[in-house]
Design an enzyme around this catalytic site. Structure first.
Site, mmCIF file in Angstrom:
data_model
loop_
_atom_site.group_PDB
_atom_site.id
_atom_site.type_symbol
_atom_site.label_atom_id
_atom_site.label_comp_id
_atom_site.label_asym_id
_atom_site.label_seq_id
_atom_site.Cartn_x
_atom_site.Cartn_y
_atom_site.Cartn_z
ATOM 1 N NE ARG A 179 -3.867 0.166 2.150
ATOM 2 C CZ ARG A 179 -4.734 0.544 3.092
ATOM 3 N NH1 ARG A 179 -4.818 -0.124 4.228
ATOM 4 N NH2 ARG A 179 -5.508 1.596 2.901
ATOM 5 C CB CYS A 234 -2.402 3.365 9.564
ATOM 6 S SG CYS A 234 -3.810 3.822 10.618
#
Length: 276
Positions: A179, A234
């Site tokens: 990611r 995050c």
């Protein structure tokens, strides 16, 4: 600051009237699953805190998928659980560490120091043959006096400064390497990462549901100076909390959480992202 307790410690204190246990189990794929699992079986005396109903607010245009909860609502939940300023709190999830970490962070945010995470979570409790129950406990409501610590929060303006070239404060992206690099993005509308961020996947600070020890956490972050400020993020401010805790365990004193995280960052059309 002692963050973690083990199942043996909790077994010795599970009947202590000043100890309140919080169950934070949750599934993003099935938001009702955590409550269902709690109703089936939980550590004796545990109360249930829901990630999306209790530990987060309503998602809006900006602020990310799991913004901070309305503090009045959160404090009402705390008081209804029979928690006051002197209560010892132990929090657990299944074994991920991130859901318990979010709850732990929120209690520190309102000034509660005597709060811990059950290392290894519910899985560790069951592995040690810990007793469980399905009874939902009820406690006399309390009065809680918060002392909110906004120094634990990083604002979007601080993140913009880093993205614009100010590299004086390390910005840690806690998501997976896939990611971070932009090779994979299952949730947010734009793949990549915030410019200037460095990648420390939160899972690398865990081993099968257990947090690594302080020495190993220090080794993970050895490229950083522990006396310097650090910001973690995050996808939505949940899985960054294990890295927040890991940094504290490693001796870092000035750690902030960008609560909105990447989901907030990409909600602004003008924000750029990097890929690699």
């Amino acid at each position: 600051m002692r963050v973690l307790v083990d199942a043996d410690w909790l077994r010795e204190h599970v009947d202590d009237g000043n100890v309140r246990i919080i169950d934070c189990r949750f599934s993003l794929g099935d938001p009702a699953e955590g409550r269902e699992r709690y109703n089936e079986s939980h550590i004796p005396g545990a109360v249930f805190f829901d990630l999306e109903k209790d530990l987060s607010g309503y998602a809006k245009k900006h602020g990310g998928r799991h913004p901070l909860p309305n503090m009045k609502n959160f404090l009402r939940k705390v008081e209804d659980a029979g928690i006051d300023n002197h209560t010892t709190i132990v929090i657990y999830d299944e074994k991920e560490g991130a859901l318990a970490g979010r709850c732990w962070w929120l209690f520190h945010y309102i000034g509660h120091e005597n709060v811990h995470i059950l290392n290894g979570g519910f899985a560790a409790w069951k592995k040690g043959s810990g007793k469980t129950e399905s009874t939902v406990p009820h406690y006399p409501p309390t009065n809680y006096r918060p002392s909110v610590n906004d120094d634990m929060l990083a604002t979007v303006d601080e993140i913009r400064c880093i993205a614009d070239g100010d590299r004086n404060i390390p910005l840690i992206d806690s998501r997976s390497r896939e990611r971070f690099s932009g090779r994979e993005e299952p949730i947010d509308r734009i793949p990549g990462h915030i410019p200037g961020a460095i990648n420390f996947p939160w899972t690398e600070g865990m081993n099968d549901g257990y947090f690594l020890g302080p020495v190993e956490q220090k080794e993970r972050f050895s490229m950083l100076k522990k006396d310097d400020p650090v910001i973690v993020y995050c996808g939505s401010g949940v899985t960054a909390t294990p890295n927040f805790i890991a940094l504290k365990e490693a001796g870092f004193t000035d750690v902030k959480l960008y609560v909105g995280s990447y989901s907030d960052w990409v909600s602004y059309e003008e924000h750029k992202v990097d890929k690699e």
